[in-house]
Design a protein around this motif. Structure first.
Motif, PDB file in Angstrom:
ATOM      1  N   ARG A  57       0.792  -1.229   0.000  1.00  8.32           N
ATOM      2  CA  ARG A  57       0.000   0.000   0.000  1.00  8.32           C
ATOM      3  C   ARG A  57       0.825   1.279   0.000  1.00  8.32           C
ATOM      4  NH1 ARG A  57      -4.839  -0.100   4.263  1.00  8.32           N
ATOM      5  NH2 ARG A  57      -4.957   2.042   3.429  1.00  8.32           N
ATOM      6  N   TRP A  58       2.065   1.218   0.476  1.00 11.61           N
ATOM      7  CA  TRP A  58       2.851   2.436   0.630  1.00 11.61           C
ATOM      8  C   TRP A  58       3.069   3.200  -0.685  1.00 11.61           C
ATOM      9  CZ3 TRP A  58       3.971   6.229   3.539  1.00 11.61           C
ATOM     10  CH2 TRP A  58       5.066   7.057   3.276  1.00 11.61           C
ATOM     11  N   PRO A  59       3.418   2.590  -1.805  1.00 11.51           N
ATOM     12  CA  PRO A  59       3.602   3.361  -3.044  1.00 11.51           C
ATOM     13  C   PRO A  59       2.361   4.157  -3.443  1.00 11.51           C
ATOM     14  CG  PRO A  59       4.536   1.172  -3.287  1.00 11.51           C
ATOM     15  CD  PRO A  59       3.763   1.164  -2.004  1.00 11.51           C
ATOM     16  N   ALA A  60       1.160   3.590  -3.252  1.00 11.33           N
ATOM     17  CA  ALA A  60      -0.072   4.307  -3.593  1.00 11.33           C
ATOM     18  C   ALA A  60      -0.270   5.511  -2.686  1.00 11.33           C
ATOM     19  CB  ALA A  60      -1.264   3.360  -3.495  1.00 11.33           C
ATOM     20  N   ILE A  61       0.159   5.391  -1.449  1.00 13.47           N
ATOM     21  CA  ILE A  61       0.054   6.520  -0.508  1.00 13.47           C
ATOM     22  C   ILE A  61       0.948   7.656  -0.956  1.00 13.47           C
ATOM     23  CG2 ILE A  61       0.596   7.242   1.854  1.00 13.47           C
ATOM     24  CD1 ILE A  61      -0.306   4.386   2.684  1.00 13.47           C
TER      25      ILE A  61
END
Length: 374
Positions: A133-137
């Motif tokens: 999820r971190w890249p989308a954040i």
């Protein structure tokens, strides 16, 4: 033939795989049960978030380690243990019998009081979900005006994550994005020296991270603090306290009041001597150990030796933790704070030291076999 079942591919279990590879025996039928081929090394996670490592540099591929040790891999999850009958239950309802059992599944993040925050809530554990999820954040923070990211947790994990998030967001020059850290009434980095806390507070202020202290409770898309303030969050990262895996209650092993497996100084179950455990899944009955990856790493060789010694009837060894543990806290850029007892220091050379230690750990367990999984 002695059936050894290893549950979980945590830091301590890596030592078991290495020991089995070095002490090959045709009399041991070893099985590793783990949900994923790759173990994410948590020590390098903040560096990955900050952009200093590729994901492949932070992954340990369990498959070649298992093959070298002659260990069969089963990609599944254990949901129960019948220690009296000496068998484990898998999530699909099947059972596997064992003669010896090694547990290293870690702990779970306790986010129960934050769940009302809804979809913006992102627990650090499980690490695999966090990494996905971190890249989308980061993309959302770069595209949205006034993006607000809140990290809850004042321990070492929360501090490193908020610094990494701030650095990554600043590097992308996100439009008026703000980063906040919420810590409990115990303050920042409880258990660390005053100098370490002072260095951390100064750097948070310097980097533009707003610090809040007080009990946090999840509300719709944010948190409410015991001070009466409410913080809106587009992303709420939870690096809060740990809890024992719930499925341990479905066992007949001796557990402590919090539900962790009770072990002795040799990391052997108090109720079942053919069961061993290390890392965050267990609690020592003789001393209090802080839940830290440091102890999982150092207890690993002891766990490995004792598993093999228990099969051959040899004397077991005790794990005696060091009086003080060294912590090197990454602060976003290639800079870190050192914490060792009352000693504290900071600088870019601290990061180089941490980077060297982390890379040595990865090299030891064949991180170059991780492939190109980005």
């Amino acid at each position: 033939m002695y059936r050894l079942i290893m549950v979980g591919g945590g830091h301590a279990q890596l030592s078991v795989l290495k020991a089995l590879a070095q002490n090959a025996s045709s009399h041991i039928d070893a099985v590793l049960i783990t949900p994923d081929t790759y173990q994410i090394y948590s020590g390098m996670l903040p560096g990955w978030m900050a952009g200093h490592y590729t994901l492949s540099e932070c992954l340990i591929n369990l498959r070649p380690l298992a093959e070298a040790a002659g260990v069969r891999l089963i990609f599944s999850k254990v949901v129960g243990i019948d220690a009296k009958r000496r068998r484990v239950e898998l999530i699909d309802g099947t059972y596997l019998d064992y003669d010896g059992l090694s547990l290293d599944v870690g702990s779970e993040g306790d986010t129960s009081w934050l769940e009302a925050a809804g979809e913006c809530l992102l627990p650090v554990k499980p690490l695999g979900n966090f990494v996905q999820r971190w890249p989308a954040i980061l993309t959302a923070a770069s595209q949205q005006d006034d993006y607000r990211l809140v990290v809850v947790g004042g321990g070492a994990a929360g501090v490193e994550l908020v610094f990494a998030a701030q650095h990554a967001i600043a590097a992308r020059r996100c439009k008026k994005a703000s980063v906040m850290l919420v810590v409990s009434e115990n303050g920042i980095l409880p258990g660390h020296a005053a100098g370490v806390k002072a260095h951390t507070r100064a750097l948070l202020q310097q980097r533009g991270v707003t610090l809040y202290q007080g009990r946090a409770v999840g509300i719709t898309a944010g948190v409410a603090l015991s001070s009466g303030e409410s913080l809106h969050a587009d992303c709420l990262i939870a690096a809060t306290g740990a809890r024992a895996p719930a499925w341990l209650r479905n066992t007949d092993l001796a557990l402590d009041e919090q539900g962790y497996v009770l072990v002795d100084a040799q990391h052997r179950s108090l109720s079942h001597p053919n069961v061993f455990a290390a890392g965050d899944v267990c609690a020592r009955a003789d001393i209090k150990l802080v839940r830290s990856g440091v102890h999982a790493v150092f207890a690993g060789p002891v766990l490995a030796r004792n598993l093999i010694a228990s099969i051959s009837g040899q004397k077991l060894r005790s794990y005696r933790p060091r009086k003080m543990s060294l912590y090197l806290l990454a602060t976003g850029p290639q800079h870190a704070i050192a914490s060792w007892g009352e000693f504290s220091a900071q600088g870019y050379w601290m990061w180089r030291w941490k980077n060297w230690i982390d890379r040595q750990f990865m090299f030891k367990y064949g991180a170059l076999n991780c492939g190109n999984k980005e």
